[in-house]
Motif scaffolding. Structure first.
Motif, short mmCIF file in Angstrom:
data_model
loop_
_atom_site.label_atom_id
_atom_site.label_comp_id
_atom_site.label_asym_id
_atom_site.label_seq_id
_atom_site.Cartn_x
_atom_site.Cartn_y
_atom_site.Cartn_z
N SER A 319 4.64 4.68 0.87
CA SER A 319 3.94 5.06 -0.36
C SER A 319 2.88 4.00 -0.64
N ILE A 320 2.02 4.26 -1.63
CA ILE A 320 1.01 3.26 -1.99
C ILE A 320 1.70 1.93 -2.32
N ASP A 321 2.77 2.00 -3.11
CA ASP A 321 3.46 0.77 -3.52
C ASP A 321 4.11 0.06 -2.34
N ASP B 141 -3.65 8.44 15.22
CA ASP B 141 -4.10 8.54 13.83
C ASP B 141 -2.99 8.80 12.80
N PRO B 142 -2.10 9.80 13.00
CA PRO B 142 -1.12 10.08 11.94
C PRO B 142 -0.16 8.91 11.71
N ALA B 151 -1.28 9.02 3.53
CA ALA B 151 -0.36 10.12 3.20
C ALA B 151 0.27 9.92 1.83
N GLY B 152 0.41 8.65 1.45
CA GLY B 152 0.98 8.32 0.14
C GLY B 152 0.09 8.73 -1.02
N THR B 153 -1.22 8.76 -0.79
CA THR B 153 -2.10 9.21 -1.88
C THR B 153 -1.88 10.70 -2.14
N ARG B 162 1.44 13.89 2.95
CA ARG B 162 0.66 14.79 3.81
C ARG B 162 -0.50 13.99 4.35
N PHE B 163 -0.90 14.31 5.58
CA PHE B 163 -2.07 13.65 6.14
C PHE B 163 -3.34 14.31 5.65
#
Lengths: 397, 397
Positions: A319-321, B141-142, B151-153, B162-163
């Protein structure tokens, strides 16, 4: 001097929000001396983004504006505009993301500046390129994501147009502007001449999307529908394990065959749907179904250990965090602690790329609005008395 | 000579798929002479992507490999590796996306090459940077989208990781590699020295994501949750009109207030949730609700006319296929017809950026596998007889 490949390059930066600031942050991170020229209200990103200790110093602004100096000039006042032109006279590079008509009105377009400054590299970041009907229209990132097909890629994957939840068009176009400036700096060393560069966001992002997704429509007549269906498959995403998510990319035959063995489906190695990179791409949806069913059987850590032993590309999902505690990023010191003189303790990310010829060594904090106005004007040859007069007149701050 | 800012720069390109090929396509589009070195099986992208008229010439391969020449060398054979080193001896830049341990085994790492070639710019595109525990792990890439927070965004915006349905980490890192090479070319003109550049994909994408989304977590301790909530709002997307979609970006006060008038909600101009950029960001979800309700009342064309008159940034939504008929892109000649000597009529996109000092004028088609093997070896000083012997031994093709 700062060190880094762009050591000694002087940049006057009339940009705001993200597209210009990421361009000039890149130049600054790799050694350039960047003077950020702000209007009296300051870069919109100072206040538009949330999360700050003090007004005008949002975290997002800080991230995009480290290693720069800030000077406030009111370009609507004659003395402010004159100071701007004096800064440009001493610069190697002038970057703006001002709309072209506005730039020309102020006499800051290339045509006006080039006769006096033949060595100047003049980079205009535009929403839309010259010669097209949208030229000079206003735009922000989502406008370009909407027009360039970026939102269209998510529509194909999920059924609904959606933006990438980053200012991707801004960010990417800004990185490309820094690239183009590097190329022009190189050419100037060869020819002794500056030049004008246009970096139109829509064209750059349309190039990004179409390079990836024209596919069979590259041919005229098309040999099939547009789109790289591997990337557009709804299940192209981190896939669920017993306890979280995992990403695995078995693209080559050795990787794919090792993966089939690992999930207990060795018969798929000779299945005509999965026996070559091309057949796996043609059957992307089915290949993702196989992955999904297989991956659900074990935990993320169990799979990571197995794939590591088999040398199959695989990774956990962050995740971002999670970035803050990612073990690899921790190893390389990606985040470091900075004591900002007014904003206190902050996290600073390091420039991603390294140059053996030497990286930037002098790091500076993201500036408060107008923090370096006097210093920069003084370097440009203004006396203290002149600077005070300009301040009193509201031309600088 | 090709023209363009990188005219005269010679690049040896040992890269595959997208991250390296977009780097070297960029160098080629802006003037460099790029020699693409392929293994006998050819770049995986030739066959992995769908949509081609002939085997090994997928549309996606064509898009990422125009303006290059292709030579096939078997680096596992002594003569093939010797030819590779001879090409590098004549080059300004060597780019690879080979795993570092493999590169060192072949004697193609910087340490091995630099003593003989002190002016060489040696760019290694890595999945993971030196000094971190993932260094030398394989990746596509993935994997990088999964680890870097990309993917976290989307997880924050939609609830599910999701990519981005493009090879965004590859594509962006490759553009950055071209940028770094430009910076090193500039420094070489100043110092006379080459250098090694590392471009690690994970670090570049973690920098991309964290610059955008560290936000309040930039501060330590954080002053709030991570994430730019404006971009992470579920309704951050093209919004439905009566007959389609539209994107409108009223970010500044004049734009927002004009927008409120246009949708018949003038009272919102003094609503404390919407009266400044900062308050609108803090109330992003509510602001999108207002937009959604307002935009549903008219057709896309009706709104576009209104917003154009008010100078409010707005745009229609283009699907991937719509790019081909977008009026602005048509005006600027973004797509042009090319007669590929073996693949027939294809659509070619133009480089997005323009340089007043001159753009590349000599355009060449994406090469067939090994199309230029003899030509390139001959330029490197091999006799016809030597080339025939190498071909017979399978070292070149």
């Amino acid at each position: 001097m700062n060190g880094g490949p762009l050591d000694g390059v002087r940049v006057v930066d009339l940009t705001t929000v993200v597209v210009g600031p990421i361009c000039t942050r890149t130049l600054a991170d790799y050694g350039a001396d960047v003077i950020k020229v702000e209007a009296p209200a300051g870069d919109l990103l100072r206040t538009m983004a949330r999360g700050s200790r003090n007004p005008g110093m949002s975290g997002k602004f800080i991230n995009f504006n480290r290693n720069k100096r800030s000077i406030v000039l009111d370009l609507k006042k004659a003395e402010g505009l004159a100071a701007m032109k004096r800064l440009i006279a001493n610069a190697d590079v002038f970057v703006s993301n001002v709309r072209p008509e506005g730039l020309a009105r102020a006499g800051l377009d290339y045509k006006s500046l080039a006769p006096k400054h033949p060595k100047l590299i003049h980079c205009s970041i535009l929403a839309f390129g010259r010669g097209g009907r949208y030229y000079n229209r206003p735009a922000y990132d989502p406008i370009v994501q909407s027009l360039s097909g970026v939102a269209g890629t998510l529509a194909r994957a999920t059924g609904e147009p959606r933006f990438v939840p980053m200012v991707m068009s801004d960010h990417t176009s800004g990185l490309i502007a820094a690239q183009a400036i590097g190329f022009a700096l190189y050419r100037r060393e060869k020819t002794g001449k500056g030049e004008a560069i246009d970096v139109p966001m829509l064209e750059n992002m349309a190039s990004f999307v179409s390079s990836e997704h024209m596919g069979a429509m590259t041919f005229d007549p098309p040999v099939g529908p547009s789109g790289d269906n591997r990337l557009l498959t709804p299940d192209y995403r981190p896939l669920p394990t017993k306890d979280g998510y995992i990403t695995v990319a078995p693209n080559t035959n050795p990787h794919a065959f090792g993966f089939f063995d690992a999930i207990g489906r060795p018969e798929l190695k000779t299945d005509p749907r999965f026996d070559s990179p091309g057949s796996r791409t043609a059957n992307s949806a089915a290949y993702f179904e196989v992955r999904k069913a297989g991956l659900a059987q074990k935990t993320t850590n169990e799979w990571l250990k197995i794939f590591d032993e088999l040398d199959i590309p695989a990774a956990r999902y962050n995740s971002i965090d999670d970035l803050l505690t990612d073990p690899h990023l921790t190893d390389v010191g990606f985040f470091s602690a900075e004591d900002h003189p007014t904003e206190g303790k902050i996290r600073r990310t390091k420039p991603a790329n390294t140059f053996s010829g030497g990286d930037r060594s002098k790091l500076t904090h993201a500036p408060r609005l107008g923090e370096h106005t006097s210093e920069v004007l003084s370097e440009a040859g203004y006396s203290n008395a002149e600077i005070e007069t300009m301040k009193a007149a509201g031309a600088v701050r």
